[in-house]
Design a protein around this motif. Sequence first.
Motif, PDB file in Angstrom:
ATOM      1  N   GLU A   1       0.561 -68.084  10.212  1.00 46.94           N
ATOM      2  CA  GLU A   1       1.525 -67.852  11.172  1.00 46.94           C
ATOM      3  C   GLU A   1       1.521 -68.888  12.304  1.00 46.94           C
ATOM      4  O   GLU A   1       2.466 -69.259  12.837  1.00 46.94           O
ATOM      5  CB  GLU A   1       1.695 -66.335  11.517  1.00 46.94           C
ATOM      6  CG  GLU A   1       2.128 -65.354  10.323  1.00 46.94           C
ATOM      7  CD  GLU A   1       2.110 -63.843  10.834  1.00 46.94           C
ATOM      8  OE1 GLU A   1       1.553 -63.604  11.662  1.00 46.94           O
ATOM      9  OE2 GLU A   1       2.605 -62.957  10.080  1.00 46.94           O
ATOM     10  N   ILE A   2       0.145 -68.823  12.701  1.00 51.11           N
ATOM     11  CA  ILE A   2      -0.433 -69.673  13.896  1.00 51.11           C
ATOM     12  C   ILE A   2       0.204 -71.280  13.569  1.00 51.11           C
ATOM     13  O   ILE A   2       0.667 -71.818  14.332  1.00 51.11           O
ATOM     14  CB  ILE A   2      -1.746 -69.558  14.202  1.00 51.11           C
ATOM     15  CG1 ILE A   2      -1.964 -68.069  14.534  1.00 51.11           C
ATOM     16  CG2 ILE A   2      -2.016 -70.566  15.248  1.00 51.11           C
ATOM     17  CD1 ILE A   2      -1.444 -67.718  15.868  1.00 51.11           C
ATOM     18  N   ARG A   3      -0.331 -71.682  12.302  1.00 49.05           N
ATOM     19  CA  ARG A   3       0.229 -72.908  11.966  1.00 49.05           C
ATOM     20  C   ARG A   3       1.955 -73.083  12.196  1.00 49.05           C
ATOM     21  O   ARG A   3       2.630 -74.209  12.762  1.00 49.05           O
ATOM     22  CB  ARG A   3      -0.159 -73.367  10.750  1.00 49.05           C
ATOM     23  CG  ARG A   3      -1.592 -73.433  10.569  1.00 49.05           C
ATOM     24  CD  ARG A   3      -2.085 -74.330   9.315  1.00 49.05           C
ATOM     25  NE  ARG A   3      -3.263 -73.970   8.808  1.00 49.05           N
ATOM     26  CZ  ARG A   3      -3.719 -73.520   7.728  1.00 49.05           C
ATOM     27  NH1 ARG A   3      -3.028 -73.386   6.805  1.00 49.05           N
ATOM     28  NH2 ARG A   3      -5.033 -73.282   7.451  1.00 49.05           N
ATOM     29  N   VAL A   4       2.562 -72.255  11.567  1.00 49.76           N
ATOM     30  CA  VAL A   4       4.107 -72.184  11.719  1.00 49.76           C
ATOM     31  C   VAL A   4       4.640 -72.273  13.137  1.00 49.76           C
ATOM     32  O   VAL A   4       5.485 -72.994  13.362  1.00 49.76           O
ATOM     33  CB  VAL A   4       4.673 -71.124  10.936  1.00 49.76           C
ATOM     34  CG1 VAL A   4       6.050 -70.862  11.272  1.00 49.76           C
ATOM     35  CG2 VAL A   4       4.316 -71.346   9.190  1.00 49.76           C
ATOM     36  N   GLN A   5       4.003 -71.562  14.061  1.00 49.97           N
ATOM     37  CA  GLN A   5       4.533 -71.421  15.182  1.00 49.97           C
ATOM     38  C   GLN A   5       3.994 -72.784  16.035  1.00 49.97           C
ATOM     39  O   GLN A   5       4.966 -73.392  16.993  1.00 49.97           O
ATOM     40  CB  GLN A   5       3.607 -70.364  15.909  1.00 49.97           C
ATOM     41  CG  GLN A   5       4.234 -68.793  15.802  1.00 49.97           C
ATOM     42  CD  GLN A   5       3.218 -67.741  16.138  1.00 49.97           C
ATOM     43  OE1 GLN A   5       2.499 -68.133  17.014  1.00 49.97           O
ATOM     44  NE2 GLN A   5       3.849 -66.537  16.069  1.00 49.97           N
ATOM     45  N   LYS A   6       2.956 -73.155  15.748  1.00 48.88           N
ATOM     46  CA  LYS A   6       2.603 -74.727  16.405  1.00 48.88           C
ATOM     47  C   LYS A   6       3.533 -75.705  15.883  1.00 48.88           C
ATOM     48  O   LYS A   6       3.780 -76.512  16.713  1.00 48.88           O
ATOM     49  CB  LYS A   6       1.024 -74.763  16.009  1.00 48.88           C
ATOM     50  CG  LYS A   6      -0.001 -74.268  17.026  1.00 48.88           C
ATOM     51  CD  LYS A   6      -1.355 -74.826  16.270  1.00 48.88           C
ATOM     52  CE  LYS A   6      -2.641 -74.179  17.170  1.00 48.88           C
ATOM     53  NZ  LYS A   6      -3.777 -74.911  17.049  1.00 48.88           N
ATOM     54  N   SER A   7       3.748 -75.720  14.663  1.00 50.74           N
ATOM     55  CA  SER A   7       4.560 -76.718  14.241  1.00 50.74           C
ATOM     56  C   SER A   7       6.142 -76.519  14.520  1.00 50.74           C
ATOM     57  O   SER A   7       6.939 -77.649  15.138  1.00 50.74           O
ATOM     58  CB  SER A   7       4.752 -77.018  12.510  1.00 50.74           C
ATOM     59  OG  SER A   7       5.183 -75.615  12.370  1.00 50.74           O
ATOM     60  N   SER A   8       6.453 -75.196  14.986  1.00 56.52           N
ATOM     61  CA  SER A   8       7.768 -75.040  15.284  1.00 56.52           C
ATOM     62  C   SER A   8       7.996 -75.554  16.878  1.00 56.52           C
ATOM     63  O   SER A   8       9.224 -75.998  17.254  1.00 56.52           O
ATOM     64  CB  SER A   8       8.362 -73.629  15.084  1.00 56.52           C
ATOM     65  OG  SER A   8       7.519 -72.831  15.873  1.00 56.52           O
ATOM     66  N   LYS A   9       6.829 -75.338  17.573  1.00 59.65           N
ATOM     67  CA  LYS A   9       6.714 -75.561  18.986  1.00 59.65           C
ATOM     68  C   LYS A   9       6.790 -77.235  19.026  1.00 59.65           C
ATOM     69  O   LYS A   9       7.481 -77.863  19.907  1.00 59.65           O
ATOM     70  CB  LYS A   9       5.656 -75.155  19.665  1.00 59.65           C
ATOM     71  CG  LYS A   9       5.472 -75.423  21.002  1.00 59.65           C
ATOM     72  CD  LYS A   9       6.365 -74.801  21.927  1.00 59.65           C
ATOM     73  CE  LYS A   9       6.170 -74.891  23.317  1.00 59.65           C
ATOM     74  NZ  LYS A   9       7.323 -74.883  24.136  1.00 59.65           N
ATOM     75  N   GLU A  10       6.103 -77.939  18.083  1.00 58.04           N
ATOM     76  CA  GLU A  10       6.181 -79.332  18.007  1.00 58.04           C
ATOM     77  C   GLU A  10       7.368 -79.909  17.823  1.00 58.04           C
ATOM     78  O   GLU A  10       7.842 -80.753  18.366  1.00 58.04           O
ATOM     79  CB  GLU A  10       4.990 -79.786  17.372  1.00 58.04           C
ATOM     80  CG  GLU A  10       3.552 -79.799  17.565  1.00 58.04           C
ATOM     81  CD  GLU A  10       2.600 -80.007  16.635  1.00 58.04           C
ATOM     82  OE1 GLU A  10       3.090 -80.683  15.601  1.00 58.04           O
ATOM     83  OE2 GLU A  10       1.603 -79.988  16.566  1.00 58.04           O
ATOM     84  N   LEU A  11       8.119 -79.154  16.973  1.00 54.43           N
ATOM     85  CA  LEU A  11       9.815 -79.637  16.631  1.00 54.43           C
ATOM     86  C   LEU A  11      10.412 -79.446  17.672  1.00 54.43           C
ATOM     87  O   LEU A  11      11.274 -80.517  17.946  1.00 54.43           O
ATOM     88  CB  LEU A  11       9.889 -78.853  15.442  1.00 54.43           C
ATOM     89  CG  LEU A  11       9.630 -79.398  14.100  1.00 54.43           C
ATOM     90  CD1 LEU A  11      10.207 -78.197  12.948  1.00 54.43           C
ATOM     91  CD2 LEU A  11      10.159 -80.658  13.861  1.00 54.43           C
ATOM     92  N   GLU A  12      10.243 -78.644  18.450  1.00 49.57           N
ATOM     93  CA  GLU A  12      11.204 -78.147  19.645  1.00 49.57           C
ATOM     94  C   GLU A  12      10.946 -79.205  20.702  1.00 49.57           C
ATOM     95  O   GLU A  12      11.706 -79.802  21.343  1.00 49.57           O
ATOM     96  CB  GLU A  12      10.745 -76.948  20.282  1.00 49.57           C
ATOM     97  CG  GLU A  12      11.522 -75.776  19.246  1.00 49.57           C
ATOM     98  CD  GLU A  12      11.263 -74.592  19.894  1.00 49.57           C
ATOM     99  OE1 GLU A  12      10.832 -74.240  21.235  1.00 49.57           O
ATOM    100  OE2 GLU A  12      11.742 -73.324  19.249  1.00 49.57           O
ATOM    101  N   ASP A  13       9.479 -79.660  21.083  1.00 43.10           N
ATOM    102  CA  ASP A  13       9.197 -80.561  21.830  1.00 43.10           C
ATOM    103  C   ASP A  13       9.738 -81.968  21.447  1.00 43.10           C
ATOM    104  O   ASP A  13      10.057 -82.687  22.368  1.00 43.10           O
ATOM    105  CB  ASP A  13       7.836 -80.764  21.993  1.00 43.10           C
ATOM    106  CG  ASP A  13       7.069 -79.375  22.570  1.00 43.10           C
ATOM    107  OD1 ASP A  13       7.937 -78.749  23.435  1.00 43.10           O
ATOM    108  OD2 ASP A  13       6.034 -79.041  22.654  1.00 43.10           O
ATOM    109  N   MET A  14       9.678 -82.412  20.264  1.00 40.31           N
ATOM    110  CA  MET A  14      10.041 -83.631  19.623  1.00 40.31           C
ATOM    111  C   MET A  14      11.810 -83.742  19.883  1.00 40.31           C
ATOM    112  O   MET A  14      12.075 -84.707  20.470  1.00 40.31           O
ATOM    113  CB  MET A  14       9.859 -83.671  18.207  1.00 40.31           C
ATOM    114  CG  MET A  14       8.351 -83.728  17.821  1.00 40.31           C
ATOM    115  SD  MET A  14       7.829 -85.600  17.975  1.00 40.31           S
ATOM    116  CE  MET A  14       6.248 -85.604  17.545  1.00 40.31           C
TER     117      MET A  14
END
Length: 179
Positions: free
Chosen positions: A80-93
């Motif tokens: 879940e933490i990995r998914v949240q980090k990756s979704s945050k990175e996608l939003e930033d990108m």
Amino acid sequence: MAKRNRAITARRQHLKSVMLQIAATELEKEESRRETEKQNYLSEHCPPLHVPGSMSEVQELCKQLHAKIDAAEEEKYDMEIRVQKSSKELEDMNQKLFDLRGKFKRPPLRRVRMSADAMLKALLGSKHKVCMDLRANLKQVKKEDTEKERDLRDVGDWRKNIEEKSGMEGRKKMFESES
């Protein structure tokens, strides 16, 4: 020409039925493959349960099961933490991409009806002590009577004057007031 059209439609129907038969066999194969994969996965990850006879063995089994549950929960949390980090990175990108392009996406805004006091309270929170009742701070000004207004007030309603002067009583009053 009619025979040829019948032959073409018959051939189409035959091809269609052959395709449906092939698709049905493929679906059956896929289903059996999935079932075998499921059985293999369950046999690997879930060994058959042997219920022991004594109390100490049962307690040991419970401890092992709790350890497995804890490991699974940790793994779930990490995922879940990995998914949240990756979704945050996608939003930033995506935000960087919009910034680089120069096109900004406008968020949908809602119209909110709020008084000035409520808006200040929402913005400032507990710091809000100023009252925005603008009418309370106004001075009261006395209006000076002009001559026209005084005349209008003295005359009053024109209908009353006409009703008073109509008929014999009104004429008597007019004669009495003149003399």
